[in-house]
Design an enzyme around this catalytic site. Sequence first.
Site, short mmCIF file in Angstrom:
data_model
loop_
_atom_site.label_atom_id
_atom_site.label_comp_id
_atom_site.label_asym_id
_atom_site.label_seq_id
_atom_site.Cartn_x
_atom_site.Cartn_y
_atom_site.Cartn_z
CD GLU A 7 -36.78 36.06 46.81
OE1 GLU A 7 -37.84 35.54 47.19
OE2 GLU A 7 -36.06 36.75 47.53
CB CYS A 39 -39.61 30.54 48.72
SG CYS A 39 -38.29 31.46 49.51
CB THR A 83 -30.54 30.11 55.13
OG1 THR A 83 -31.24 31.34 55.32
CG2 THR A 83 -30.38 29.40 56.46
CG HIS A 114 -40.05 26.63 51.29
ND1 HIS A 114 -39.07 26.75 50.32
CD2 HIS A 114 -39.90 27.71 52.11
CE1 HIS A 114 -38.39 27.87 50.53
NE2 HIS A 114 -38.87 28.46 51.61
#
Lengths: 134, 359
Positions: B92, B124, B165, B247
């Site tokens: 992305e 993601c 993050t 994930h």
Amino acid sequence: MEIPRHWRLNQQRYGLVGEVCPHCDTKIFPPRDICPACGQDAKTTFAFSGRGAVFSFTTIYEAPTGFDETAPYTVALVKLEEGPLVTAQLTDLGEAHPEIGMPVEMVTRRLRSDGDERGMLIYGYKFRPVLKPA
Amino acid sequence: MTTTRPNTKLLIPAKPVGIIGYGAYVPRYRLPAREVARVWVGGRTSGLPIKEKAVPGLDEDVVTMSLEAVRNALKRAGIDPAEIRAVWIGSESHPYAVKPTSTIVAEAIGAAPHVQAADMEFACKAGTEAMVMAMGLIGSGMARYAVAAGLDTAQGKPGDALEYTAAAGGAAFIIGPAEESLATINASYSFVTDTPDFWRREYQRYPEHGNRFTGEPAYFKHSTTAGKTLMEEMGTKPADYKWAIFHQPNTKFPQRTASLLGFTPEQIKPGLLSPVIGNTYAGAAIIGLTATLDIAQPGDRILMVSFGSGAGSDAFDITVTEKLLERRDKALKTQDYIARRTEIDYATYSRFRGKIAMK
């Protein structure tokens, strides 16, 4: 805008692709179609390993137009394992200080933008200290 | 000749496929979460989502990072890049809004010009999306090798929860026939719904998210359903898998998903990298897979479940083969990149990420 000039150099800049002389086996970079050692035609492409050592270096604080966003940076003459000497930026030095003889390896990085933020992105080779298994 | 597909929710290629080579990349700079806390919340360090995140250098982006990951995958695969028929890069944070990352990567690795190239986007899970497509291309017999990669230089709004993050890194795979594979991909399963948990509108620098809404109805629902359905359809249970990867947007989410599905902390340990590199978005699940392949043994079965906001999950059932042992030392391992570490402060991070207004 210098699109054709950069586009013609894609291969050599992205992957350190030069030439090898079919007559005397001299490895040539950048490619120039004539062997600098024996003077004969040399048009066979050759991909360099990307391994080499710092031959000399200097750190640029007052960068030319287009490179100012990443200054200060270190430029080195890198003696490739196969022979030729190439000029390139060093990158990912971290805490390491460049020194003559330092083993380096080629990585492809963003060199600059052609003009302002609207221009094409120019990618090419730089060298970093050889990254070894932890 | 016609073949009748079994009535299953699984995506199973007509011809068996697998991973021929894999490679990871993590940039060298690290921003500790406590640095973000120092600048934005008076240094309060309770409940930080991770220890630190990986930050790209000034000359790095998804093109350069993809290249290094793909080159590592090629070293392990040991194939001629000219035999690759597709280069698919999920992200992305593609450097251009219009102009493919994949053409630059294909050219630089020597796969161009006889090649299919495209950029994937699904928050993601863009990386696993590319993997499923590569399974289809190879599994149908259309091509022998395809590159599937997922990498990001993720964006986080200054001061936002995601700034702790949003990290950089990812992984790449050469997908090919099962008989040449270091790990076979037995099947995949995808679970997708229209769930608006996170998005970035055109021309916006930073994404928006639904705060707590990103948890239960988005991440947990999709990742647990994908993992559970894959196992139901395959007739497997958590104990059949030596390793699992989920994930990892932070430390807790994948730990909780593992626990909800019945996996132990040991099973997710080698692939749980978010505490030390952050959330690498399209790279997050698959770099967990490369780290796991770095230590796995032939016969080990691996479950991997990605999650992409918007929202969906891809789940994979993978089995390691003997070929892994002869190939994995041919390139740098995921932990080699993680060990290479230069800590930076928030000011350097701001410069590296272009957060300082210059005009």
